[in-house]
Design an enzyme around this catalytic site. Structure first.
Site, PDB file in Angstrom:
ATOM      1  N   ASN A  90     -41.956  19.239 -36.402  1.00  0.00           N
ATOM      2  CA  ASN A  90     -41.415  20.543 -36.104  1.00  0.00           C
ATOM      3  C   ASN A  90     -42.175  21.708 -36.706  1.00  0.00           C
ATOM      4  O   ASN A  90     -42.154  21.892 -38.015  1.00  0.00           O
ATOM      5  CB  ASN A  90     -40.054  20.646 -36.647  1.00  0.00           C
ATOM      6  N   TYR A 141     -47.680  28.486 -28.640  1.00  0.00           N
ATOM      7  CA  TYR A 141     -47.013  28.779 -29.967  1.00  0.00           C
ATOM      8  C   TYR A 141     -48.133  28.493 -31.096  1.00  0.00           C
ATOM      9  O   TYR A 141     -48.532  29.374 -31.905  1.00  0.00           O
ATOM     10  CB  TYR A 141     -45.722  28.103 -30.313  1.00  0.00           C
ATOM     11  N   LEU A 187     -34.980  24.227 -33.273  1.00  0.00           N
ATOM     12  CA  LEU A 187     -33.784  24.616 -34.136  1.00  0.00           C
ATOM     13  C   LEU A 187     -33.783  25.960 -34.663  1.00  0.00           C
ATOM     14  O   LEU A 187     -32.851  26.912 -34.624  1.00  0.00           O
ATOM     15  CB  LEU A 187     -33.572  23.621 -35.113  1.00  0.00           C
ATOM     16  N   ALA A 190     -50.193  20.761 -23.076  1.00  0.00           N
ATOM     17  CA  ALA A 190     -49.569  19.822 -22.694  1.00  0.00           C
ATOM     18  C   ALA A 190     -47.986  20.284 -22.484  1.00  0.00           C
ATOM     19  O   ALA A 190     -47.657  21.251 -22.995  1.00  0.00           O
ATOM     20  CB  ALA A 190     -49.563  18.737 -23.991  1.00  0.00           C
ATOM     21  N   TYR A 213     -42.482  11.624 -23.354  1.00  0.00           N
ATOM     22  CA  TYR A 213     -43.286  12.524 -23.854  1.00  0.00           C
ATOM     23  C   TYR A 213     -44.204  12.113 -24.956  1.00  0.00           C
ATOM     24  O   TYR A 213     -45.511  11.994 -25.038  1.00  0.00           O
ATOM     25  CB  TYR A 213     -42.404  13.800 -24.469  1.00  0.00           C
TER      26      TYR A 213
END
Length: 330
Positions: free
Chosen positions: A169, A11, A189, A74, A140
């Site tokens: 985010n 992404y 979200l 990752a 993480y």
């Protein structure tokens, strides 16, 4: 000279590749396509393989003159990291060790690292500062912190300079409409909310509405993914101009509550988007917002897509045209 982008089919990685291409950079993408998508890579050379495969990485380095590396590759699911920490240590930490060893072998001295504000754990200040203590509360975040520390020692021993970027985010999609957010499973979200007007879920769950915030729901950073991509490119330029190793937060400085994000999505989509209140999730802090003042001053980072509605509008435009994502999973 090329910039290698590990995880460049993912992404944030794919949006960074798009930004590099727009600036005329030569780009080499390395991705094992575990979560990435070939269709998300808009140009450059794509090598499909794993950082832990030494022979594969030798091929990449030998076939290209690499000037710098932007490292996204990752695993990044907090919940999974708590039930399968070995996966996260092997892929994230060992994978980064393999990458750094190859960088040292082939004389590549610059790396920009996609880190996380999860390295801080429970915040001691809001907004979070780079000088705050790091005490991750999940595996993480612990692996990302270990990766940062490894880079520091490779700098000390071998002069490999790094910039680590910590943020929460990412949201939104590229202005071209060609790339966006597609995870399996989806845990973020904004795309989860947009699954409601897409008819893919009946409602959005809100985990806790009794936090000590103005509307009772958690507050988080939301930054447009293209603004994050721009920060990674600026970090490369800092290193190219002789900048020293450093760590920067990337944040919006104020944050948005879960209810605010849902309300903005309702306005953008014109859909009611029913919300169902659920019990709190264990370990969810009330407010997680990072200060990006140092990045603005020292990197010259100026986010240009700061409106929550603007971020969601770009995400909605992509998801409407790609309701099943890239649809290229094997």
């Amino acid at each position: 000279m090329a910039i290698m982008v590990t995880g460049g089919a993912g992404y944030i990685g794919s949006h960074t590749v798009a930004e590099l291409l727009a600036r005329g950079e030569e780009v080499v993408v390395v991705d094992n396509l575990y979560q990435g998508h070939k269709a998300a890579v808009l140009g450059g050379k794509l090598y499909v393989g794993d950082l832990r495969d030494g022979e594969f990485m030798d091929t990449v380095f030998r076939e290209n003159e690499i000037d710098a590396i932007i490292h996204f590759a990752a695993n990044s699911l907090v919940g999974e990291s708590m039930t399968n920490p070995a996966k996260y240590y092997h892929n994230n930490v060992y994978g980064t060790l393999c990458l750094l060893e190859k960088m040292n072998q082939y004389g590549v001295k610059r790396i920009v690292f996609s880190s996380t504000a999860a390295t801080y754990g429970e915040p001691e200040n809001v907004p979070i500062l780079e000088s705050d203590r790091t005490l991750p509360t999940n595996a993480y975040g612990e692996t990302k912190l270990a990766m940062e520390k490894m880079m520091r020692w490779f700098d000390t021993a071998h002069g490999i300079k790094y910039v680590s970027l910590r943020y929460f985010n990412a949201a939104g999609a590229h202005e071209s409409g060609k790339i966006g957010e597609d995870h399996l499973p989806e845990t973020h979200l904004v795309p989860l909310i947009l699954q409601v007007p897409l008819g893919q879920r009946a409602h959005i769950s809100v985990f806790g509405d009794d936090y000590p915030t103005e509307d009772g729901t958690c507050i988080r950073d939301y930054i447009h993914v293209s603004d994050l991509a721009d920060a990674h490119v600026l970090a490369v330029e800092k290193l190219r101009h002789g900048g020293d190793s450093d760590i920067f937060n990337l944040g919006n400085g104020t944050g948005y509550s879960v209810k605010q994000v849902i309300d903005a999505a309702r306005k953008v989509t014109g859909h009611a988007i029913p919300a169902v209140m659920e019990p709190r999730r264990a370990g969810d802090p009330a407010v997680l917002v990072a200060s990006s003042e140092r990045a603005r001053v020292e990197l010259g980072w100026k986010p240009s897509r700061t409106s929550l509605e603007q971020i969601i509008e770009s995400a909605w435009a992509w998801h409407k045209h790609n309701p099943k994502g890239y649809n290229d999973r094997t």
